[in-house]
Write a protein that holds these residues in place. Structure first.
Motif, PDB file in Angstrom:
ATOM      1  N   GLN A   1      28.954 -21.284 -36.704  1.00 48.07           N
ATOM      2  CA  GLN A   1      30.356 -21.644 -36.257  1.00 48.07           C
ATOM      3  C   GLN A   1      31.489 -20.883 -36.876  1.00 48.07           C
ATOM      4  N   SER A   2      32.672 -21.050 -36.220  1.00 47.56           N
ATOM      5  CA  SER A   2      33.777 -20.593 -36.850  1.00 47.56           C
ATOM      6  C   SER A   2      33.690 -19.196 -37.393  1.00 47.56           C
ATOM      7  N   VAL A   3      33.324 -18.385 -36.686  1.00 44.32           N
ATOM      8  CA  VAL A   3      33.095 -17.017 -36.997  1.00 44.32           C
ATOM      9  C   VAL A   3      34.496 -16.230 -36.777  1.00 44.32           C
ATOM     10  N   TYR A   4      34.933 -15.446 -37.629  1.00 43.04           N
ATOM     11  CA  TYR A   4      35.974 -14.822 -37.676  1.00 43.04           C
ATOM     12  C   TYR A   4      36.218 -13.620 -38.596  1.00 43.04           C
ATOM     13  N   VAL A   5      36.373 -12.590 -37.964  1.00 41.45           N
ATOM     14  CA  VAL A   5      36.564 -11.168 -38.801  1.00 41.45           C
ATOM     15  C   VAL A   5      38.276 -10.897 -38.786  1.00 41.45           C
ATOM     16  N   SER A   6      38.804 -10.560 -39.854  1.00 42.08           N
ATOM     17  CA  SER A   6      40.060 -10.015 -39.700  1.00 42.08           C
ATOM     18  C   SER A   6      40.013  -8.966 -38.794  1.00 42.08           C
ATOM     19  N   PRO A   7      41.184  -8.688 -37.935  1.00 43.34           N
ATOM     20  CA  PRO A   7      41.458  -7.774 -36.865  1.00 43.34           C
ATOM     21  C   PRO A   7      41.445  -6.433 -37.404  1.00 43.34           C
ATOM     22  N   SER A   8      41.904  -6.089 -38.634  1.00 41.54           N
ATOM     23  CA  SER A   8      41.765  -4.755 -39.224  1.00 41.54           C
ATOM     24  C   SER A   8      40.404  -4.304 -39.781  1.00 41.54           C
TER      25      SER A   8
ATOM     26  N   GLY B   1      37.433  -6.178 -52.681  1.00 45.51           N
ATOM     27  CA  GLY B   1      38.765  -5.865 -53.428  1.00 45.51           C
ATOM     28  C   GLY B   1      39.560  -7.388 -53.523  1.00 45.51           C
ATOM     29  N   GLY B   2      38.843  -8.433 -53.643  1.00 46.36           N
ATOM     30  CA  GLY B   2      39.360  -9.558 -53.806  1.00 46.36           C
ATOM     31  C   GLY B   2      39.838 -10.278 -52.619  1.00 46.36           C
ATOM     32  N   GLN B   3      39.765  -9.690 -51.133  1.00 49.56           N
ATOM     33  CA  GLN B   3      40.410 -10.150 -50.142  1.00 49.56           C
ATOM     34  C   GLN B   3      39.222 -10.622 -49.349  1.00 49.56           C
ATOM     35  N   ILE B   4      39.308 -11.738 -48.820  1.00 43.03           N
ATOM     36  CA  ILE B   4      38.139 -12.054 -47.484  1.00 43.03           C
ATOM     37  C   ILE B   4      38.537 -11.551 -46.364  1.00 43.03           C
ATOM     38  N   LEU B   5      37.626 -10.735 -45.708  1.00 38.75           N
ATOM     39  CA  LEU B   5      37.615 -10.087 -44.485  1.00 38.75           C
ATOM     40  C   LEU B   5      37.078 -10.931 -43.351  1.00 38.75           C
TER      41      LEU B   5
ATOM     42  N   ASP C   1      38.533 -21.082 -51.568  1.00 40.43           N
ATOM     43  CA  ASP C   1      38.556 -20.291 -50.258  1.00 40.43           C
ATOM     44  C   ASP C   1      39.447 -21.146 -49.116  1.00 40.43           C
ATOM     45  N   LEU C   2      39.802 -22.365 -49.362  1.00 42.41           N
ATOM     46  CA  LEU C   2      40.180 -23.033 -48.387  1.00 42.41           C
ATOM     47  C   LEU C   2      41.299 -22.641 -47.419  1.00 42.41           C
ATOM     48  N   ALA C   3      42.316 -22.011 -47.978  1.00 40.86           N
ATOM     49  CA  ALA C   3      43.421 -21.399 -47.209  1.00 40.86           C
ATOM     50  C   ALA C   3      43.189 -20.401 -46.448  1.00 40.86           C
ATOM     51  N   ALA C   4      42.368 -19.519 -46.827  1.00 37.83           N
ATOM     52  CA  ALA C   4      41.794 -18.621 -45.987  1.00 37.83           C
ATOM     53  C   ALA C   4      41.093 -18.805 -44.988  1.00 37.83           C
ATOM     54  N   LEU C   5      40.039 -19.709 -45.089  1.00 37.55           N
ATOM     55  CA  LEU C   5      39.161 -20.343 -44.154  1.00 37.55           C
ATOM     56  C   LEU C   5      39.896 -21.233 -42.940  1.00 37.55           C
ATOM     57  N   VAL C   6      40.961 -21.753 -43.512  1.00 41.89           N
ATOM     58  CA  VAL C   6      41.809 -22.629 -42.573  1.00 41.89           C
ATOM     59  C   VAL C   6      42.531 -21.532 -41.670  1.00 41.89           C
ATOM     60  N   SER C   7      43.110 -20.470 -42.451  1.00 41.58           N
ATOM     61  CA  SER C   7      43.742 -19.395 -41.531  1.00 41.58           C
ATOM     62  C   SER C   7      43.013 -18.763 -40.645  1.00 41.58           C
ATOM     63  N   PHE C   8      41.841 -18.376 -40.917  1.00 43.71           N
ATOM     64  CA  PHE C   8      40.849 -17.791 -40.138  1.00 43.71           C
ATOM     65  C   PHE C   8      40.697 -18.438 -38.886  1.00 43.71           C
ATOM     66  N   ASN C   9      40.235 -19.955 -39.223  1.00 45.57           N
ATOM     67  CA  ASN C   9      39.890 -20.784 -38.042  1.00 45.57           C
ATOM     68  C   ASN C   9      41.141 -20.988 -36.963  1.00 45.57           C
ATOM     69  N   GLN C  10      42.335 -21.061 -37.585  1.00 43.46           N
ATOM     70  CA  GLN C  10      43.676 -21.145 -36.723  1.00 43.46           C
ATOM     71  C   GLN C  10      43.503 -20.016 -35.917  1.00 43.46           C
ATOM     72  N   ALA C  11      43.430 -18.806 -36.680  1.00 42.25           N
ATOM     73  CA  ALA C  11      43.500 -17.429 -35.723  1.00 42.25           C
ATOM     74  C   ALA C  11      42.559 -17.331 -34.673  1.00 42.25           C
ATOM     75  N   MET C  12      41.203 -17.716 -35.172  1.00 39.50           N
ATOM     76  CA  MET C  12      40.118 -17.757 -34.100  1.00 39.50           C
ATOM     77  C   MET C  12      40.224 -18.555 -32.820  1.00 39.50           C
ATOM     78  N   ALA C  13      40.841 -19.735 -33.009  1.00 34.46           N
ATOM     79  CA  ALA C  13      41.186 -20.818 -31.829  1.00 34.46           C
ATOM     80  C   ALA C  13      42.301 -20.198 -31.141  1.00 34.46           C
ATOM     81  N   GLN C  14      43.103 -19.488 -31.701  1.00 36.53           N
ATOM     82  CA  GLN C  14      44.280 -19.086 -30.909  1.00 36.53           C
ATOM     83  C   GLN C  14      43.926 -17.874 -30.160  1.00 36.53           C
ATOM     84  N   GLU C  15      42.943 -16.941 -30.663  1.00 36.58           N
ATOM     85  CA  GLU C  15      42.478 -15.903 -30.059  1.00 36.58           C
ATOM     86  C   GLU C  15      41.572 -16.245 -29.029  1.00 36.58           C
TER      87      GLU C  15
END
Length: 148
Positions: free
Chosen positions: A82-89, A57-61, A10-24
């Motif tokens: 920490q590092s709480v993130y939920v995909s916008p959709s 469905g195999g997707q981390i939300l 799950d590393l790539a998804a978690l890194v992506s979520f952290n990037q998005a959270m910090a930006q938002e």
């Protein structure tokens, strides 16, 4: 929806979520290499804490991290969320509530957790309302920081 502890896959998804959270939330662009090593560090060292993910469905939300703080005053641990993130959709569908409920259940099973803490940006009213709805309340402490 499945709630589970994150794995190294799950590393790539978690890194992506952290990037998005910090930006938002803070308008920050995090260094990808440092962030990747930081997320990997938590995944590889359970003594520091853990990540939970919400998957469908195999997707981390959504995801969150928990790190540990020993309280000598209470002879027990605080779990820092920490590092709480939920995909916008996927927002406003109870994903964070599910993750938080799972954290509470895990803490109860462990037995030596005296409470949960988190920090939230002062201007992030939506997050503050979510946390309050789930029974969390603003505490009496300010947070200070010093960089080395």
């Amino acid at each position: 929806m499945t709630l589970r502890q994150a794995k190294i896959e799950d590393l790539a998804a978690l890194v992506s979520f952290n990037q998005a959270m910090a930006q938002e939330t803070e308008g920050k662009m995090l260094d990808a290499d440092t962030l990747t090593q930081g997320v990997k560090g938590l995944l590889m060292h359970p003594e520091y804490g853990f990540y939970l993910v919400a998957e469908q469905g195999g997707q981390i939300l959504g995801s969150l991290a928990v790190t540990f703080e020993w309280s000598d005053w209470r002879n027990a641990l605080f779990w820092w969320i920490q590092s709480v993130y939920v995909s916008p959709s996927a927002r406003r569908q109870g994903i964070y509530a599910g993750l938080y409920s799972r954290v509470q259940q895990m803490a109860k099973e462990q037995g030596n957790v005296c409470g949960f803490r988190l920090y939230v940006e002062k201007d992030n009213q939506a997050a503050q309302q979510t946390y309050e709805k789930l029974g969390m309340q603003e505490c009496q402490y300010y947070m200070y920081e010093s960089k080395r």
